[in-house]
Design an enzyme around this catalytic site. Structure first.
Site, PDB file in Angstrom:
ATOM      1  N   ASP A  40       0.839  -1.200   0.000  1.00 40.71           N
ATOM      2  CA  ASP A  40       0.000   0.000   0.000  1.00 40.71           C
ATOM      3  C   ASP A  40       0.874   1.250   0.000  1.00 40.71           C
ATOM      4  O   ASP A  40       1.529   1.554   0.999  1.00 40.71           O
ATOM      5  CB  ASP A  40      -0.911  -0.006   1.240  1.00 40.71           C
ATOM      6  N   TYR A  50       3.002   9.824   0.584  1.00 38.96           N
ATOM      7  CA  TYR A  50       4.018   9.243   1.470  1.00 38.96           C
ATOM      8  C   TYR A  50       5.441   9.608   1.038  1.00 38.96           C
ATOM      9  O   TYR A  50       6.393   9.353   1.763  1.00 38.96           O
ATOM     10  CB  TYR A  50       3.861   7.721   1.556  1.00 38.96           C
TER      11      TYR A  50
HETATM   12  N1  LIG Z   1      -5.661   6.076   3.442  1.00 37.99           N
HETATM   13  C1  LIG Z   1      -5.238   6.728   4.502  1.00 37.99           C
HETATM   14  O1  LIG Z   1      -5.569   7.910   4.697  1.00 37.99           O
HETATM   15  C2  LIG Z   1      -4.339   6.059   5.470  1.00 37.99           C
HETATM   16  C3  LIG Z   1      -3.708   4.904   5.118  1.00 37.99           C
HETATM   17  N2  LIG Z   1      -2.850   4.273   5.979  1.00 37.99           N
HETATM   18  C4  LIG Z   1      -2.145   3.079   5.479  1.00 37.99           C
HETATM   19  O2  LIG Z   1      -2.236   2.055   6.440  1.00 37.99           O
HETATM   20  C5  LIG Z   1      -0.925   1.656   6.852  1.00 37.99           C
HETATM   21  C6  LIG Z   1      -0.967   1.170   8.282  1.00 37.99           C
HETATM   22  O3  LIG Z   1      -1.428   2.208   9.122  1.00 37.99           O
HETATM   23  P1  LIG Z   1      -1.183   2.148  10.669  1.00 37.99           P
HETATM   24  O4  LIG Z   1      -2.132   3.088  11.304  1.00 37.99           O
HETATM   25  O5  LIG Z   1       0.271   2.366  10.936  1.00 37.99           O
HETATM   26  O6  LIG Z   1      -1.575   0.635  10.997  1.00 37.99           O
HETATM   27  P2  LIG Z   1      -1.794  -0.149  12.353  1.00 37.99           P
HETATM   28  O7  LIG Z   1      -2.911   0.429  13.152  1.00 37.99           O
HETATM   29  O8  LIG Z   1      -1.859  -1.571  11.954  1.00 37.99           O
HETATM   30  O9  LIG Z   1      -0.484   0.141  13.216  1.00 37.99           O
HETATM   31  C7  LIG Z   1       0.761  -0.344  12.857  1.00 37.99           C
HETATM   32  C8  LIG Z   1       1.743   0.205  13.846  1.00 37.99           C
HETATM   33  O10 LIG Z   1       1.450  -0.313  15.124  1.00 37.99           O
HETATM   34  C9  LIG Z   1       2.605  -0.907  15.705  1.00 37.99           C
HETATM   35  N3  LIG Z   1       2.167  -2.157  16.339  1.00 37.99           N
HETATM   36  C10 LIG Z   1       1.493  -3.166  15.746  1.00 37.99           C
HETATM   37  N4  LIG Z   1       1.209  -4.121  16.657  1.00 37.99           N
HETATM   38  C11 LIG Z   1       1.679  -3.681  17.828  1.00 37.99           C
HETATM   39  C12 LIG Z   1       1.697  -4.208  19.133  1.00 37.99           C
HETATM   40  N5  LIG Z   1       1.152  -5.398  19.427  1.00 37.99           N
HETATM   41  N6  LIG Z   1       2.279  -3.479  20.106  1.00 37.99           N
HETATM   42  C13 LIG Z   1       2.837  -2.286  19.820  1.00 37.99           C
HETATM   43  N7  LIG Z   1       2.871  -1.735  18.598  1.00 37.99           N
HETATM   44  C14 LIG Z   1       2.308  -2.427  17.615  1.00 37.99           C
HETATM   45  C15 LIG Z   1       3.573  -1.146  14.595  1.00 37.99           C
HETATM   46  O11 LIG Z   1       4.852  -0.863  15.092  1.00 37.99           O
HETATM   47  P3  LIG Z   1       6.059  -1.918  15.042  1.00 37.99           P
HETATM   48  O12 LIG Z   1       6.936  -1.436  13.964  1.00 37.99           O
HETATM   49  O13 LIG Z   1       6.663  -1.797  16.393  1.00 37.99           O
HETATM   50  O14 LIG Z   1       5.479  -3.282  14.798  1.00 37.99           O
HETATM   51  C16 LIG Z   1       3.172  -0.139  13.521  1.00 37.99           C
HETATM   52  O15 LIG Z   1       3.938   1.030  13.589  1.00 37.99           O
HETATM   53  C17 LIG Z   1      -0.068   2.877   6.582  1.00 37.99           C
HETATM   54  O16 LIG Z   1       1.307   2.584   6.491  1.00 37.99           O
HETATM   55  C18 LIG Z   1      -0.650   3.340   5.273  1.00 37.99           C
HETATM   56  O17 LIG Z   1      -0.157   2.552   4.217  1.00 37.99           O
HETATM   57  C19 LIG Z   1      -2.685   4.747   7.251  1.00 37.99           C
HETATM   58  C20 LIG Z   1      -3.273   5.891   7.680  1.00 37.99           C
HETATM   59  C21 LIG Z   1      -4.142   6.684   6.792  1.00 37.99           C
HETATM   60  O1  LIG Z   2      -2.451   7.814   4.492  1.00 40.08           O
HETATM   61  C1  LIG Z   2      -2.264   8.307   5.567  1.00 40.08           C
HETATM   62  C2  LIG Z   2      -2.237   9.724   5.672  1.00 40.08           C
HETATM   63  C3  LIG Z   2      -1.874  10.211   7.002  1.00 40.08           C
HETATM   64  C4  LIG Z   2      -2.731  10.864   7.822  1.00 40.08           C
HETATM   65  N1  LIG Z   2      -2.088  11.167   8.944  1.00 40.08           N
HETATM   66  C5  LIG Z   2      -0.817  10.719   8.865  1.00 40.08           C
HETATM   67  C6  LIG Z   2       0.215  10.809   9.787  1.00 40.08           C
HETATM   68  C7  LIG Z   2       1.442  10.243   9.464  1.00 40.08           C
HETATM   69  C8  LIG Z   2       1.607   9.640   8.221  1.00 40.08           C
HETATM   70  C9  LIG Z   2       0.570   9.554   7.307  1.00 40.08           C
HETATM   71  C10 LIG Z   2      -0.654  10.108   7.633  1.00 40.08           C
END
Ligand SMILES: NC(=O)C1=CN([C@@H]2O[C@H](COP(=O)(O)OP(=O)(O)OC[C@H]3O[C@@H](n4cnc5c(N)ncnc54)[C@H](OP(=O)(O)O)[C@@H]3O)[C@@H](O)[C@H]2O)C=CC1
Ligand SMILES: O=CCc1c[nH]c2ccccc12
Length: 291
Positions: free
Chosen positions: A47, A52
């Site tokens: 993704d 990004y």
């Molecule tokens: N379309 C949009 O607007 C958006 C899209 N996204 C997409 O979704 C992806 C994932 O989003 P994200 O919110 O990070 O997803 P998650 O909610 O799955 O969180 C993942 C994060 O949580 C940490 N984590 C996972 N499991 C645990 C645990 N058991 N204990 C502690 N920490 C943990 C991980 O760190 P660790 O490295 O320590 O495992 C990682 O940094 C993004 O990279 C992006 O591609 C995200 C936000 C907005």
């Molecule tokens: O796709 C995710 C967009 C976004 C919204 N808030 C944050 C914060 C940090 C990284 C990406 C994003």
């Protein structure tokens, strides 16, 4: 071990249920090694997004994996258009950075930039042109609310295949109207931020329920089950794609292994959603949802 389960979109294309995200923790960073590690450990769905600022290093990770293009599912998202630029032109720049000649899925990242210019329908027409031109196998949206989806459905020649939104128990209630409208049109929800109860709202009302479910699943399975897998399995049982990310190979393996975790019962699902409804916590995109 790779993911085996796929989700079929309204255009007939199939999507591996688990995606490795390159936003959040990898936002603006070099994603090459992380992407390579994800693919080496069984992830086939990546993704990305123009926002990004790392599509080039996502592409480098894909290339370094040595996987053939047809074995991977690659997503990117439209951020904004420069004056006079078409959606097709914008996607062509992404394709060049990614080092591929098509993406499997192209999403409008956020409705606001188009709305500010009064051009949401026009942007969707541009997405359709990119799809018809073969640059994107499927097209969809992200962070669309009911009013945004209704606006583009009116006059659309291609129905969006996906709406990527934040999804976990603490936004479950708020997500119902858009998920219901999406379901009426066969639009698959892709979830992000799914681990929020464990990483961004520790101590919340769902903690105890997650823990009880985890213990029951572990007893049933006779093998370890993590709290993270409980949340991922719940999303999967909702029929949604799971977009997550991690810096740890052990968590990539654990996420893939969620396929082998027994289902939550209807009573467990209800308990998780009831606990989730006691707290509203959105981790991303407050500018769109205003909560
Ligand atoms: N379309 C949009 O607007 C958006 C899209 N996204 C997409 O979704 C992806 C994932 O989003 P994200 O919110 O990070 O997803 P998650 O909610 O799955 O969180 C993942 C994060 O949580 C940490 N984590 C996972 N499991 C645990 C645990 N058991 N204990 C502690 N920490 C943990 C991980 O760190 P660790 O490295 O320590 O495992 C990682 O940094 C993004 O990279 C992006 O591609 C995200 C936000 C907005
Ligand atoms: O796709 C995710 C967009 C976004 C919204 N808030 C944050 C914060 C940090 C990284 C990406 C994003």
């Amino acid at each position: 071990m790779s993911t085996t389960h796929t989700i079929t979109l309204n255009d007939g294309n199939r999507v591996p249920w688990l995606a490795f995200g390159t936003g959040t923790a990898l936002y603006g960073k070099n994603a090459t090694d992380s992407v390579r590690a994800a693919i080496d450990n069984g992830i086939t769905h990546l993704d990305g997004a123009q926002l990004y600022n790392n599509e080039d290093t996502l592409g480098a990770g894909i290339k370094a994996s040595g996987k053939s293009r047809s074995d991977l599912y690659i997503v990117t998202k439209l951020n904004k258009l420069d004056p006079g630029q078409t959606v097709k032109e914008s996607l062509a720049i992404s394709l060049k950075k990614l080092g591929v000649d098509y993406v499997d899925l192209f999403l409008i990242h956020n409705p606001l930039p188009a709305i500010k210019e009064g051009k949401l329908k026009e942007w969707w027409q541009g997405m359709e042109e990119a799809h018809n031109g073969g640059l994107a196998k499927s097209i969809g949206v992200s962070n669309f609310r009911v009013e945004d989806l209704k606006e583009i459905l009116d006059g659309a020649n291609v129905i969006p295949a996906v709406n990527q939104i934040e999804l976990h128990p603490y936004v479950w209630k708020a997500a119902q109207p858009i998920m219901n409208l999406g379901r009426e049109h066969g639009i698959v929800t892709a979830s992000y931020g799914g681990q929020t109860p464990l990483v961004r709202a520790v101590g919340g009302p769902a903690d105890r329920v997650i823990s009880t479910i985890r213990e029951r699943l572990e007893r049933t399975r006779g093998k370890p089950v993590s709290s993270s897998q409980v949340l991922t399995k719940w999303i999967l049982q909702k029929g949604a794609i799971v977009v997550t990310t991690t810096s740890k190979v052990s968590r990539i393996k654990e996420a893939i292994d969620t396929e082998n975790v027994p289902d939550l019962t209807p009573e467990e699902i209800h308990a998780l959603e009831a606990a989730g409804s006691l707290l509203h916590k959105r981790a991303y995109m407050a500018e769109v949802f205003g909560e």
